[in-house]
Motif scaffolding. Sequence first.
Motif, PDB file in Angstrom:
ATOM      1  N   THR A 158       0.854  -1.187   0.000  1.00  0.00           N
ATOM      2  CA  THR A 158       0.000   0.000   0.000  1.00  0.00           C
ATOM      3  C   THR A 158       0.888   1.234   0.000  1.00  0.00           C
ATOM      4  O   THR A 158       2.100   1.154   0.244  1.00  0.00           O
ATOM      5  N   GLU A 159       0.271   2.384  -0.248  1.00  0.00           N
ATOM      6  CA  GLU A 159       1.034   3.620  -0.235  1.00  0.00           C
ATOM      7  C   GLU A 159       1.700   3.849   1.124  1.00  0.00           C
ATOM      8  O   GLU A 159       2.864   4.257   1.199  1.00  0.00           O
ATOM      9  N   ALA A 160       0.943   3.583   2.190  1.00  0.00           N
ATOM     10  CA  ALA A 160       1.479   3.796   3.534  1.00  0.00           C
ATOM     11  C   ALA A 160       2.628   2.842   3.833  1.00  0.00           C
ATOM     12  O   ALA A 160       3.637   3.232   4.434  1.00  0.00           O
ATOM     13  N   GLU A 161       2.508   1.574   3.385  1.00  0.00           N
ATOM     14  CA  GLU A 161       3.580   0.608   3.623  1.00  0.00           C
ATOM     15  C   GLU A 161       4.850   0.993   2.864  1.00  0.00           C
ATOM     16  O   GLU A 161       5.962   0.907   3.402  1.00  0.00           O
ATOM     17  N   ALA A 162       4.691   1.438   1.621  1.00  0.00           N
ATOM     18  CA  ALA A 162       5.857   1.852   0.847  1.00  0.00           C
ATOM     19  C   ALA A 162       6.558   3.026   1.517  1.00  0.00           C
ATOM     20  O   ALA A 162       7.787   3.073   1.606  1.00  0.00           O
ATOM     21  N   PHE A 163       5.758   3.985   2.002  1.00  0.00           N
ATOM     22  CA  PHE A 163       6.332   5.140   2.697  1.00  0.00           C
ATOM     23  C   PHE A 163       7.085   4.690   3.946  1.00  0.00           C
ATOM     24  O   PHE A 163       8.220   5.130   4.203  1.00  0.00           O
ATOM     25  N   GLU A 164       6.467   3.806   4.739  1.00  0.00           N
ATOM     26  CA  GLU A 164       7.095   3.354   5.989  1.00  0.00           C
ATOM     27  C   GLU A 164       8.381   2.592   5.728  1.00  0.00           C
ATOM     28  O   GLU A 164       9.385   2.782   6.422  1.00  0.00           O
ATOM     29  N   HIS A 165       8.390   1.713   4.716  1.00  0.00           N
ATOM     30  CA  HIS A 165       9.592   0.932   4.427  1.00  0.00           C
ATOM     31  C   HIS A 165      10.736   1.832   3.971  1.00  0.00           C
ATOM     32  O   HIS A 165      11.887   1.673   4.406  1.00  0.00           O
ATOM     33  N   ALA A 166      10.424   2.779   3.089  1.00  0.00           N
ATOM     34  CA  ALA A 166      11.459   3.698   2.618  1.00  0.00           C
ATOM     35  C   ALA A 166      11.959   4.581   3.758  1.00  0.00           C
ATOM     36  O   ALA A 166      13.165   4.825   3.895  1.00  0.00           O
ATOM     37  N   ASP A 167      11.032   5.044   4.591  1.00  0.00           N
ATOM     38  CA  ASP A 167      11.407   5.918   5.699  1.00  0.00           C
ATOM     39  C   ASP A 167      12.297   5.177   6.709  1.00  0.00           C
ATOM     40  O   ASP A 167      13.285   5.725   7.202  1.00  0.00           O
ATOM     41  N   ALA A 168      11.943   3.927   7.011  1.00  0.00           N
ATOM     42  CA  ALA A 168      12.745   3.140   7.958  1.00  0.00           C
ATOM     43  C   ALA A 168      14.150   2.894   7.412  1.00  0.00           C
ATOM     44  O   ALA A 168      15.151   2.992   8.137  1.00  0.00           O
ATOM     45  N   ALA A 169      14.240   2.571   6.123  1.00  0.00           N
ATOM     46  CA  ALA A 169      15.554   2.343   5.515  1.00  0.00           C
ATOM     47  C   ALA A 169      16.392   3.624   5.517  1.00  0.00           C
ATOM     48  O   ALA A 169      17.601   3.590   5.760  1.00  0.00           O
ATOM     49  N   LEU A 170      15.744   4.768   5.281  1.00  0.00           N
ATOM     50  CA  LEU A 170      16.462   6.037   5.309  1.00  0.00           C
ATOM     51  C   LEU A 170      16.991   6.347   6.704  1.00  0.00           C
ATOM     52  O   LEU A 170      18.100   6.868   6.854  1.00  0.00           O
ATOM     53  N   ARG A 171      16.234   6.007   7.720  1.00  0.00           N
ATOM     54  CA  ARG A 171      16.708   6.241   9.094  1.00  0.00           C
ATOM     55  C   ARG A 171      17.927   5.388   9.401  1.00  0.00           C
ATOM     56  O   ARG A 171      18.873   5.842  10.057  1.00  0.00           O
TER      57      ARG A 171
ATOM     58  N   ILE B 238      24.101   5.049   9.710  1.00  0.00           N
ATOM     59  CA  ILE B 238      25.424   4.716   9.173  1.00  0.00           C
ATOM     60  C   ILE B 238      26.223   5.999   8.939  1.00  0.00           C
ATOM     61  O   ILE B 238      27.406   6.091   9.289  1.00  0.00           O
ATOM     62  N   SER B 239      25.574   6.986   8.334  1.00  0.00           N
ATOM     63  CA  SER B 239      26.251   8.263   8.093  1.00  0.00           C
ATOM     64  C   SER B 239      26.658   8.928   9.397  1.00  0.00           C
ATOM     65  O   SER B 239      27.752   9.502   9.501  1.00  0.00           O
ATOM     66  N   GLY B 240      25.784   8.836  10.406  1.00  0.00           N
ATOM     67  CA  GLY B 240      26.114   9.421  11.703  1.00  0.00           C
ATOM     68  C   GLY B 240      27.305   8.743  12.349  1.00  0.00           C
ATOM     69  O   GLY B 240      28.172   9.408  12.929  1.00  0.00           O
ATOM     70  N   LEU B 241      27.378   7.414  12.235  1.00  0.00           N
ATOM     71  CA  LEU B 241      28.537   6.689  12.775  1.00  0.00           C
ATOM     72  C   LEU B 241      29.821   7.128  12.088  1.00  0.00           C
ATOM     73  O   LEU B 241      30.852   7.345  12.733  1.00  0.00           O
ATOM     74  N   ALA B 242      29.758   7.247  10.751  1.00  0.00           N
ATOM     75  CA  ALA B 242      30.947   7.665  10.014  1.00  0.00           C
ATOM     76  C   ALA B 242      31.357   9.081  10.409  1.00  0.00           C
ATOM     77  O   ALA B 242      32.550   9.388  10.535  1.00  0.00           O
ATOM     78  N   GLN B 243      30.373   9.935  10.630  1.00  0.00           N
ATOM     79  CA  GLN B 243      30.669  11.321  10.943  1.00  0.00           C
ATOM     80  C   GLN B 243      31.226  11.482  12.351  1.00  0.00           C
ATOM     81  O   GLN B 243      32.125  12.286  12.602  1.00  0.00           O
ATOM     82  N   GLU B 244      30.698  10.706  13.287  1.00  0.00           N
ATOM     83  CA  GLU B 244      31.054  10.895  14.689  1.00  0.00           C
ATOM     84  C   GLU B 244      32.143   9.949  15.185  1.00  0.00           C
ATOM     85  O   GLU B 244      32.862  10.269  16.129  1.00  0.00           O
ATOM     86  N   ASN B 245      32.249   8.763  14.589  1.00  0.00           N
ATOM     87  CA  ASN B 245      33.127   7.731  15.148  1.00  0.00           C
ATOM     88  C   ASN B 245      34.323   7.375  14.283  1.00  0.00           C
ATOM     89  O   ASN B 245      35.268   6.760  14.763  1.00  0.00           O
ATOM     90  N   MET B 246      34.287   7.717  13.006  1.00  0.00           N
ATOM     91  CA  MET B 246      35.342   7.283  12.098  1.00  0.00           C
ATOM     92  C   MET B 246      36.507   8.262  12.178  1.00  0.00           C
ATOM     93  O   MET B 246      36.328   9.475  12.075  1.00  0.00           O
ATOM     94  N   ASN B 247      37.708   7.698  12.366  1.00  0.00           N
ATOM     95  CA  ASN B 247      38.893   8.538  12.452  1.00  0.00           C
ATOM     96  C   ASN B 247      39.083   9.326  11.162  1.00  0.00           C
ATOM     97  O   ASN B 247      38.890   8.813  10.071  1.00  0.00           O
ATOM     98  N   ARG B 248      39.495  10.588  11.303  1.00  0.00           N
ATOM     99  CA  ARG B 248      39.593  11.477  10.139  1.00  0.00           C
ATOM    100  C   ARG B 248      40.878  11.236   9.343  1.00  0.00           C
ATOM    101  O   ARG B 248      41.664  12.139   9.091  1.00  0.00           O
ATOM    102  N   GLY B 249      41.084   9.981   8.975  1.00  0.00           N
ATOM    103  CA  GLY B 249      42.219   9.638   8.137  1.00  0.00           C
ATOM    104  C   GLY B 249      41.809   9.589   6.681  1.00  0.00           C
ATOM    105  O   GLY B 249      40.704   9.991   6.297  1.00  0.00           O
ATOM    106  N   ALA B 250      42.696   9.064   5.846  1.00  0.00           N
ATOM    107  CA  ALA B 250      42.430   9.010   4.414  1.00  0.00           C
ATOM    108  C   ALA B 250      41.223   8.137   4.100  1.00  0.00           C
ATOM    109  O   ALA B 250      40.468   8.426   3.163  1.00  0.00           O
ATOM    110  N   GLY B 251      41.018   7.075   4.886  1.00  0.00           N
ATOM    111  CA  GLY B 251      39.883   6.198   4.642  1.00  0.00           C
ATOM    112  C   GLY B 251      38.565   6.930   4.785  1.00  0.00           C
ATOM    113  O   GLY B 251      37.663   6.800   3.949  1.00  0.00           O
ATOM    114  N   TRP B 252      38.427   7.702   5.862  1.00  0.00           N
ATOM    115  CA  TRP B 252      37.192   8.461   6.059  1.00  0.00           C
ATOM    116  C   TRP B 252      37.017   9.489   4.951  1.00  0.00           C
ATOM    117  O   TRP B 252      35.900   9.690   4.447  1.00  0.00           O
ATOM    118  N   ARG B 253      38.092  10.143   4.557  1.00  0.00           N
ATOM    119  CA  ARG B 253      37.981  11.177   3.537  1.00  0.00           C
ATOM    120  C   ARG B 253      37.529  10.585   2.200  1.00  0.00           C
ATOM    121  O   ARG B 253      36.705  11.179   1.493  1.00  0.00           O
TER     122      ARG B 253
END
Length: 838
Positions: free
Chosen positions: A649-662, A667-682
């Motif tokens: 349904t429309e609501a299910e598609a929205f919920e699945h996409a929204d959950a995956a985006l969260r 993942i992005s937050g972990l990389a931003q806050e926890n990943m050492n600022r070396g060449a790998g992170w860059r």
Amino acid sequence: MIGATDTMTKELTAAERFTALVSDYQPLPGIPDEFIGADGRPRAHWLRYLDFLTDLGADDIGRRFAAADRHIRDSGVSYRIYGDSNERAWPLSHVPLLIEAGDWREIAEGVEQRAELMEEILADIYGEGRLFAAGDLPAAAVTGCPDFLHPLHGVKPPGGKFLHIYAADIGRGPDGRWWVLGDRAQAPSGAGYALVNRLVLSRAFPALYRDMYVERLAPFFQAFKLGLTSMAQRSDPRICLLTPGPFNETYFEQAYLARYLGFLLVEGGDLTMRDGKVHVRTIAGLKRADVIWRRIDSDFADPLELNARSHLGVPGLVDALREGGVVLANALGSGVLEAPVMMSFMPKLCRKLLGEDLRLPNIATWWCGQQQERRSVIGDIEELAIAGAFGNPVLRFPRNQPVIGAALTPEDRRRLVAAIDERGVDFVGQEVVNLSTTPVWRDGRLIPRPFVLRVYAARTPNGWKIMPGGFCRISDRADARAVSMGEGVQSADVWVLADKPVEMVTLLPTDETVRIRRIMGNLPSRAADNLFWLGRYLERAEATLRVIRCLAGRMIDADAQTPTSGWTVAKLASLLVTWHAAPGASASDPMKLTALALHGEKDYGSALSLVRDARRAASFIRERLSPDAWRLIGDVNRALETNGKGMLTEAEAFEHADAALRTIAGISGLAQENMNRGAGWRLFDAGRRVERGINACRFARHFANKDAPADDLDVLLDLIDSQITYRSRYLMGVTLSTVRDMVVLDPFNPRSVAFQVERLDEHLENLPLLSDDGMLEAPKRLVVKLGAEIATAVAAKLTNEEILDFEKSLLNLAEAIAARYFLQGPNVARADKSSGLA
């Protein structure tokens, strides 16, 4: 009397618990069992273990077992069966193999002696050949083995040592003693899984593990690392673990050990031989590899002098070994010791080279290349197992699999006898092995199952160090005679029980043993490549999910229905088709298209396919990712797999996409806050920035052309997550120039093209240079030019053609980054600096 009564009550309670738990435990007739001793009674240390275990209660035990399984799944502990393309969750047995201290001393002494014997044999085989000359070891028994490498004859390794890690597969014999079933000297696997087993099970039963006085594994790995370090020519050596690659059966273990020991995980393509030394291809140029712990077979190590078909090795490696330019653990050609034929000579060679008998006897073996032994084997063929002398197949059976003479048909037995009589050098006869058994937990009770224990010895500056435990494989078949990791096989932790509390030991260094540094080591080009693409795939998945969420949201929101909203929905749908998120679907059926774009497995642009691509890239650099990051990538992958059943349904598609985006945001937050600022992170972040900039350009061209209605502009703000910022900045409604400025030109909007280009400029500024001549490298030139074009553009005059040029520039920048930092071919550039090669 009170004390005596209490003791008797406690003993009775233990007996009752034991009776309830093992009432059905029946050791196999005539087979030694680890739980039941030779006297027919349970061994004392097992009773002690069961007493601790049953105190927890059935519910608590079940929860702890489930927690262990969950930890394995969430941490991505896995393996592959040979020829299988899919990874499997690691099958940990919930009950450890227990070995008491006295029993262990016998094992440790025997394995240490055998490791020293193996070293002496190797040194002679590839050296003076005194054993051949004296007739103690027939030359045909060695030269007939495909693992004997003639180009290595006379090549003495640095330090004069061939073996750095050795393992013996052992089992308990009918007489109650431990016997060696096989030797592992090529590239012994399993030590990393033994460590995983320990960490998982001790986490599930911390008090039980502590109270049983279990010997720690960390000192062994510490000693092994010290041994490799001591063999290098430099005081701060670069130690590499050479892996066959991510599709190898034990790749997880290799990545896990590299991270645990602080080694650089490399593939053959990451290495090159220059000036008699082996170097790692890094984004900063070639860096010397001092020590290589190989996990590839010897034959594949050098395609120039060994196996020309190999894509796993390093061209010129043998030459580097001849010149002493690298330490290799273990030495090439050491696999010759694993051939079954060698076991027939071990008792004699031990007396010859060490002046003593084997402390751990191996299974009786007779090589049919000798006339008397051949006649004996043929005469007793129904009482023996027949194996290939050099691991070669016997009859139609697979390589390295012995066949039981008594189990053959008369016709097969006749054919086998004829083959042995014609070419006996290819066969050995061995005593039939009935593996001893150990308890496993099945449906709330203990049952006996056959096992093989692999025990490891590591070379240290002070001699051999034996791992107190090992890698235990348990078959689910009660009549198994050999156990390899496959369908139905489990692995158990091995607890060596000390007589007193065990000192806590860690691999963490002390202030006296480490030099403080604040920068990461040099990043191999292959790892840089995968980090860059991990960022790109995650950003592609996020963009696709944003389109899906926006499409579903527009179909749900009645207030968004306007005369032009249908055109906007059609544009969103057509964008998914264009991106191959659901190329088989029609834009006129947005709900079917949405479901396919979310969960489609065949379309390479679907959210599921993109997340799988990200997970594959992450699996290639698993040693560089935190467990939390790996878990989140697995979470979004599983969510998109399990939720994609049928129409949505429309609501299910929205919920699945929204959950995956969260989850991706996590993942992005972990990389931003926890990943050492070396060449790998860059480079990881550069991949995200390139892809985000490209997607922003595409969104802008699609929804912000010169005739765009307000609905299209409103959707565009949703896609770049800038609705709140726009409404707070502009009190009037949406206009073309203001939206274009925010999406493309605004350097303060973290979703704009301009913002991505500024971050890319920062990353390239901080990545290493190959030359210190002051000239801009190609990626830097491109980003500076693009940044100037964007900074001088005017929103009111911006055209779709100019935005397309920005997009093409970003694509060219991605290619330039790949050409500069991800060089894998033979013409990789050197670092042209005053320091030269490091």
